[in-house]
Enzyme design. Structure first.
Site, PDB file in Angstrom:
ATOM      1  N   ASP A  34      -7.112  -4.476  78.246  1.00  0.00           N
ATOM      2  CA  ASP A  34      -5.984  -3.485  77.689  1.00  0.00           C
ATOM      3  C   ASP A  34      -4.845  -3.279  79.192  1.00  0.00           C
ATOM      4  OD1 ASP A  34      -8.175  -2.920  76.478  1.00  0.00           O
ATOM      5  OD2 ASP A  34      -8.187  -1.013  77.071  1.00  0.00           O
ATOM      6  N   PHE A  37      -2.440  -6.478  78.093  1.00  0.00           N
ATOM      7  CA  PHE A  37      -1.380  -5.693  76.506  1.00  0.00           C
ATOM      8  C   PHE A  37      -0.587  -4.829  77.714  1.00  0.00           C
ATOM      9  CE2 PHE A  37      -1.171  -2.951  73.717  1.00  0.00           C
ATOM     10  CZ  PHE A  37      -0.498  -4.027  72.465  1.00  0.00           C
ATOM     11  N   SER A  83      -8.987   9.416  41.076  1.00  0.00           N
ATOM     12  CA  SER A  83      -9.347   8.892  41.281  1.00  0.00           C
ATOM     13  C   SER A  83     -10.433   8.555  41.169  1.00  0.00           C
ATOM     14  CB  SER A  83     -10.600  11.082  41.360  1.00  0.00           C
ATOM     15  OG  SER A  83     -10.257  11.380  40.277  1.00  0.00           O
ATOM     16  N   GLU A 114     -17.687  -2.278  47.276  1.00  0.00           N
ATOM     17  CA  GLU A 114     -16.784  -2.289  48.196  1.00  0.00           C
ATOM     18  C   GLU A 114     -17.806  -0.883  49.423  1.00  0.00           C
ATOM     19  OE1 GLU A 114     -12.889  -1.561  47.994  1.00  0.00           O
ATOM     20  OE2 GLU A 114     -12.930  -3.731  46.545  1.00  0.00           O
ATOM     21  N   LYS A 116     -17.300   2.523  50.000  1.00  0.00           N
ATOM     22  CA  LYS A 116     -16.005   3.868  49.379  1.00  0.00           C
ATOM     23  C   LYS A 116     -16.457   5.048  51.583  1.00  0.00           C
ATOM     24  CE  LYS A 116     -15.942   7.561  46.556  1.00  0.00           C
ATOM     25  NZ  LYS A 116     -14.645   8.410  46.536  1.00  0.00           N
ATOM     26  N   ASP A 118     -15.041   7.601  53.769  1.00  0.00           N
ATOM     27  CA  ASP A 118     -14.692   8.693  53.588  1.00  0.00           C
ATOM     28  C   ASP A 118     -13.668   8.864  54.406  1.00  0.00           C
ATOM     29  OD1 ASP A 118     -15.322  11.476  52.699  1.00  0.00           O
ATOM     30  OD2 ASP A 118     -16.792  11.517  54.343  1.00  0.00           O
ATOM     31  N   ARG A 137      -1.581  10.634  49.383  1.00  0.00           N
ATOM     32  CA  ARG A 137      -2.739  10.648  47.800  1.00  0.00           C
ATOM     33  C   ARG A 137      -1.562  11.936  47.185  1.00  0.00           C
ATOM     34  NH1 ARG A 137      -5.631  13.226  44.368  1.00  0.00           N
ATOM     35  NH2 ARG A 137      -6.637  11.475  43.044  1.00  0.00           N
ATOM     36  N   GLU A 173      -7.492   3.252  52.551  1.00  0.00           N
ATOM     37  CA  GLU A 173      -8.252   4.771  53.553  1.00  0.00           C
ATOM     38  C   GLU A 173      -7.730   5.360  55.010  1.00  0.00           C
ATOM     39  OE1 GLU A 173      -9.312   6.187  50.379  1.00  0.00           O
ATOM     40  OE2 GLU A 173     -11.104   7.667  51.287  1.00  0.00           O
ATOM     41  N   TYR A 225      -7.718  -1.487  50.187  1.00  0.00           N
ATOM     42  CA  TYR A 225      -8.472  -1.533  49.170  1.00  0.00           C
ATOM     43  C   TYR A 225      -8.108  -2.344  48.170  1.00  0.00           C
ATOM     44  CZ  TYR A 225      -8.363   3.019  48.237  1.00  0.00           C
ATOM     45  OH  TYR A 225      -7.936   4.587  48.006  1.00  0.00           O
ATOM     46  N   LYS A 312     -22.616   7.328  44.669  1.00  0.00           N
ATOM     47  CA  LYS A 312     -22.691   8.037  45.655  1.00  0.00           C
ATOM     48  C   LYS A 312     -23.542   8.584  46.327  1.00  0.00           C
ATOM     49  CE  LYS A 312     -18.767  10.402  46.096  1.00  0.00           C
ATOM     50  NZ  LYS A 312     -18.774  11.633  46.191  1.00  0.00           N
ATOM     51  N   CYS A 406     -17.836  43.986  34.001  1.00  0.00           N
ATOM     52  CA  CYS A 406     -16.876  43.196  35.078  1.00  0.00           C
ATOM     53  C   CYS A 406     -16.976  44.586  36.476  1.00  0.00           C
ATOM     54  CB  CYS A 406     -16.106  43.480  34.499  1.00  0.00           C
ATOM     55  SG  CYS A 406     -14.474  43.095  35.986  1.00  0.00           S
ATOM     56  N   CYS A 409     -13.494  45.311  36.859  1.00  0.00           N
ATOM     57  CA  CYS A 409     -12.676  46.816  36.129  1.00  0.00           C
ATOM     58  C   CYS A 409     -14.227  47.427  35.149  1.00  0.00           C
ATOM     59  CB  CYS A 409     -11.564  46.141  35.291  1.00  0.00           C
ATOM     60  SG  CYS A 409     -11.976  45.306  34.288  1.00  0.00           S
ATOM     61  N   CYS A 424     -14.252  38.723  30.979  1.00  0.00           N
ATOM     62  CA  CYS A 424     -14.077  40.102  31.326  1.00  0.00           C
ATOM     63  C   CYS A 424     -12.894  40.025  30.339  1.00  0.00           C
ATOM     64  CB  CYS A 424     -12.954  40.220  32.718  1.00  0.00           C
ATOM     65  SG  CYS A 424     -12.653  41.818  32.303  1.00  0.00           S
ATOM     66  N   CYS A 430      -7.248  43.761  34.143  1.00  0.00           N
ATOM     67  CA  CYS A 430      -8.331  43.657  35.235  1.00  0.00           C
ATOM     68  C   CYS A 430      -7.831  43.271  36.460  1.00  0.00           C
ATOM     69  CB  CYS A 430      -9.201  43.029  34.777  1.00  0.00           C
ATOM     70  SG  CYS A 430     -10.053  42.256  35.817  1.00  0.00           S
TER      71      CYS A 430
HETATM   72  S1  IVH Z   1     -10.282   2.405  44.929  1.00  0.00           S
HETATM   73  C1  IVH Z   1      -7.655   4.056  40.764  1.00  0.00           C
HETATM   74  N1  IVH Z   1     -12.173   1.387  46.591  1.00  0.00           N
HETATM   75  O1  IVH Z   1     -12.177   6.883  47.183  1.00  0.00           O
HETATM   76  C2  IVH Z   1      -8.770   4.868  41.771  1.00  0.00           C
HETATM   77  N2  IVH Z   1     -11.189   3.892  46.712  1.00  0.00           N
HETATM   78  O2  IVH Z   1     -12.808   8.759  44.049  1.00  0.00           O
HETATM   79  C3  IVH Z   1      -8.975   3.358  43.153  1.00  0.00           C
HETATM   80  N3  IVH Z   1     -11.740   5.503  47.980  1.00  0.00           N
HETATM   81  O3  IVH Z   1      -9.159   8.342  46.724  1.00  0.00           O
HETATM   82  C4  IVH Z   1      -9.631   3.598  43.810  1.00  0.00           C
HETATM   83  N4  IVH Z   1     -12.809   4.310  49.696  1.00  0.00           N
HETATM   84  O4  IVH Z   1      -9.274   6.888  47.752  1.00  0.00           O
HETATM   85  C5  IVH Z   1     -11.608   2.590  46.445  1.00  0.00           C
HETATM   86  N5  IVH Z   1     -13.086   1.055  48.613  1.00  0.00           N
HETATM   87  C6  IVH Z   1     -12.218   2.181  47.841  1.00  0.00           C
HETATM   88  C7  IVH Z   1     -12.622   3.171  48.677  1.00  0.00           C
HETATM   89  C8  IVH Z   1     -11.650   4.455  47.624  1.00  0.00           C
HETATM   90  C9  IVH Z   1     -12.721   5.277  49.467  1.00  0.00           C
HETATM   91  C10 IVH Z   1     -11.241   7.005  47.517  1.00  0.00           C
HETATM   92  C11 IVH Z   1     -10.003   6.717  47.420  1.00  0.00           C
HETATM   93  C12 IVH Z   1      -9.592   7.470  46.169  1.00  0.00           C
HETATM   94  C13 IVH Z   1     -11.573   7.772  46.392  1.00  0.00           C
HETATM   95  C14 IVH Z   1     -11.188   7.549  44.725  1.00  0.00           C
END
Ligand code: IVH
Length: 682
Positions: A34, A37, A83, A114, A116, A118, A137, A173, A225, A312, A406, A409, A424, A430
């Site tokens: 470090d 660098f 999504s 791949e 996913k 978060d 996004r 991401e 990705y 998931k 309701c 109201c 309602c 209302c």
């Molecule tokens: S592909 C058309 N690959 O998950 C959508 N998404 O619900 C293509 N995410 O908001 C997305 N890891 O940001 C893709 N390996 C991955 C991902 C990924 C996380 C997120 C992405 C998106 C959400 C989709």
């Protein structure tokens, strides 16, 4: 040093620093200490300060930040950031596989699996190899431009070295690794500030900071990705990942090519365990059809690709005691039961409330007062009640009965056949319905009167200044000036006062909304079940409010995407005398209720025609404009070349496979110029 030497030294330092950054952030394999660098960086900063004429565009010294962004301008995405569909079980995965196979006809399907991540989705645009724009996004169609903040992320290349197209877009991401999340939260609690609930919130909060030097300190990271630019020589998603790696992006090293769905399931089983040892959060696995051609064949629904899905992992589950149930009334009158729970920690946040959705769910779960409930947090932010611990039930507990009247109201609730929600019916009087309708009307995707944000509407309704959307247009300076109220926003008390500047902003915002096009006005007036997309289709079909108001049930059904439920809802909306009066008044105030005659770019000349827009255009925005024009003129956008297609609008570098297929099927390939001529000659 001679000038030439200074320039050379700067070039060498830039190269060296970029290479050390890559080794450290992308390969996780530091090549110097470090300290060494920091020395190189300090030397570069000093040379750049004394010789600004040699500062390279996208020099790595930008990564330390320092740029202050007062606001983040918004920009449209070149194509919507969609999504993914979610699955939670292996059998749903098998069903996805079956749908994919049916969609592509014969042939083998390979998937890429791949992690996913978060975090926060981001689009990065490189012009001539230089990172020029980073967009969040946002709502999927447009997001905030946060380029300076993104440049602080060490693993994102600021320049690309070899073989890049003139315009390149990649998506990925932004995440905050556990170690940096813990460090950040410790610093915050030491300073008496509230900690972030989880790394995702921390990443998202960090990207919104105005001072990029602060963002740099957070030490965010990013995985890329997807490649969002068509490159004809890349035939598969796996090839794209390889290309992204060659360009030195950080790409999931665990991504795996799977020959069939069984191999996908093996990958998932492996990661359900291994994910606990990763240095960052993932919330599932994404599987994507590998072949680009098969992806095009499968295409997209309105919200998500048909060629990818997320699996998931099972959410964390805790128990908590039910204290009481609140019933919330929304703008459409739908009543949602919400459980108040004893506070319980779950996946990084404290849960106190959870939606019970509707009467059927309460019945199905057979919830009794005082029950101990199982609460889960899936990908959604709002926790769900998934089951009951019957062993904890009081022997004398009685079952929860859904309310009959309701809570706001006291009107008798109704329930339409085939619908889960109770409503309602006191639409016009209302209070939460009145407030909700006005809030929807002013919202960003509707009339976009942002000077009338949260809190102000409530005050104006309480003060009896407005109770219908048309009342907004009667408001005067004298009505508003001087109003002052304490208001609760997110459990915090805030004083809202209507001073001169606020009032003028409000009145200007209202005045400007008179220019908002008819399709958004139609969405804004809040006809139940008429969303943004159906409003567009209805407007392009009828063109004028009079025609729409006179339309019969059968005529309404002729509009693409309008089914019986929407048609009935439109009829009943316009039959209501109160709504008729609102429309009459809004017209008198000058709102747009027809497609403007001047706007020659809106017609239904493309009714029944299907378009593919392919290749690259002058800017990503231009491509989006062409796509919008297809839809505004009544056409349909599709993603794959088939015999049902009417035209291909081709930009530069259209994929040769697509071109050949279109030629074989005899589908006209037209230029952007031809396309514009079709519209203007109409
Ligand atoms: S592909 C058309 N690959 O998950 C959508 N998404 O619900 C293509 N995410 O908001 C997305 N890891 O940001 C893709 N390996 C991955 C991902 C990924 C996380 C997120 C992405 C998106 C959400 C989709």
């Amino acid at each position: 040093m001679f000038m030439k030497h200074i320039q050379e030294r700067i070039n060498t330092l830039v190269k060296e620093i970029n290479s050390h950054n890559y080794n450290y952030y992308v390969l996780d394999n530091p090549s110097i200490s470090d300290y060494e660098f920091d020395q190189l960086l300090a030397e570069l900063i000093a040379l750049e300060n004394t010789h600004p004429e040699y500062v390279q565009a996208n020099t790595p010294t930008q990564r330390v930040g320092g740029e202050i962004s007062k606001t983040f301008p918004s920009a449209k995405h070149s194509s919507p950031m969609l999504s993914l569909g979610n699955t939670y079980t292996k059998s749903e995965l098998q069903e996805f596989d079956t749908r994919v196979r049916n969609g592509i006809g014969d042939g083998e399907v390979e998937y890429v699996c791949e992690l996913k991540f978060d975090g926060v989705a981001i689009a990065l645009i490189y012009t001539e190899g230089k990172l020029t724009q980073a967009i969040t996004r946002g709502d999927g169609v447009q997001g905030d431009v946060i380029t300076n903040n993104i440049k602080t992320i060490g693993s994102i290349p600021l320049t690309i070295e070899n073989d890049y197209p003139p315009l390149l877009e990649v998506r990925g991401e932004v995440i905050l690794p556990h170690i940096n999340f813990q460090k950040l939260n410790k610093e915050r609690t030491d300073k008496g500030e509230a900690p972030f609930a989880n790394p995702r919130n921390a990443a998202s909060g960090s990207l919104k900071l105005q001072d990029s030097a602060e963002v740099a300190k957070r030490k965010l990271d990013a995985f890329i990705y997807s490649l969002n630019t068509d490159l004809p020589n890349l035939k598969t998603h796996y090839d794209s990942l390889q290309q992204l790696r060659k360009w030195k992006f950080k790409v999931d090293q665990h991504a795996r090519l799977c020959k069939n769905i069984e191999e996908v399931i093996d990958f998932i089983d492996e990661w359900d365990e291994k994910r606990k040892h990763l240095p960052f959060d993932i919330d599932g696995i994404v599987l994507k059809v590998n072949s680009n051609e098969q992806q095009s064949q499968l295409g997209f629904t309105a919200k998500m690709p048909r060629w990818a899905i997320a699996y998931k992992f099972k959410a964390e589950r805790v128990t908590s005691k039910l204290i009481s149930i609140d019933y919330q009334v929304g703008r459409t009158g739908a009543v949602t039961p919400v459980a108040n729970l004893e506070p319980v920690a779950l996946a990084g946040t404290t849960v106190r409330r959870a939606s019970l959705h509707n009467a059927d769910i309460i019945k199905q779960l057979d919830i009794h007062y005082n029950d101990t409930l199982y609460v889960e947090k899936g990908g959604e932010i709002i926790p769900k009640i998934v089951d009951i611990d019957l062993s904890e039930r009081d022997s004398n507990a009685s079952a929860v009965e859904f309310i009959t009247h309701c809570p706001e109201c006291n009107t008798l609730l109704v329930r339409k056949e085939g619908e889960a929600a109770h409503y309602c019916p006191n639409t016009d009087h209302c209070p939460p319905q009145i407030k909700g309708r006005i809030e929807h009307f002013i919202s960003r995707k509707a009339m976009n009167i942002d000077s009338l944000g949260e809190g102000k509407i409530e005050i104006l309704v309480e003060q009896n200044l407005i109770h219908r959307i048309d009342d907004l247009y009667k408001l005067t300076y004298e009505d508003l000036i001087g109003i002052e109220k304490t208001h609760l926003i997110n459990d915090k008390e805030r004083i809202i006062s209507f001073r001169e500047k606020t009032v003028n902003n409000i009145l200007n915002g209202i005045e400007q909304s008179k220019q908002i096009p008819f399709e958004r006005v139609l969405f804004a007036i809040g006809i139940r079940h008429v969303g943004e997309t159906s409003a567009k289709k209805i407007v392009s079909h009828f063109q004028h409010i009079d025609k729409l108001m006179q339309a019969t049930f059968d005529e309404l059904l002729k509009v693409e995407d309008v089914g019986e439920k929407i048609a009935e809802s439109i009829l009943s909306f316009f039959q209501n005398p109160n709504n008729q009066e609102i429309i009459k008044n809004l017209r008198l105030h000058g709102l747009q209720f027809s497609i403007s005659q001047q706007d020659s770019s809106i017609s239904n000349i493309f009714n029944g025609l299907r378009f593919v827009v392919s290749g690259s255009f002058e800017t990503p925005q231009r491509r989006k404009e062409i796509e919008d024009l297809v839809e505004k003129n009544g056409g349909k956008l599709v993603s794959s070349i088939s015999s049902k297609l009417s035209f291909v609008v081709a930009g530069e570098n259209m994929g040769p496979a697509k071109e050949q297929k279109a030629q074989e099927l005899g589908i006209p390939i037209i230029s952007e110029h031809d396309f514009m001529k079709m519209i203007h000659n109409n």
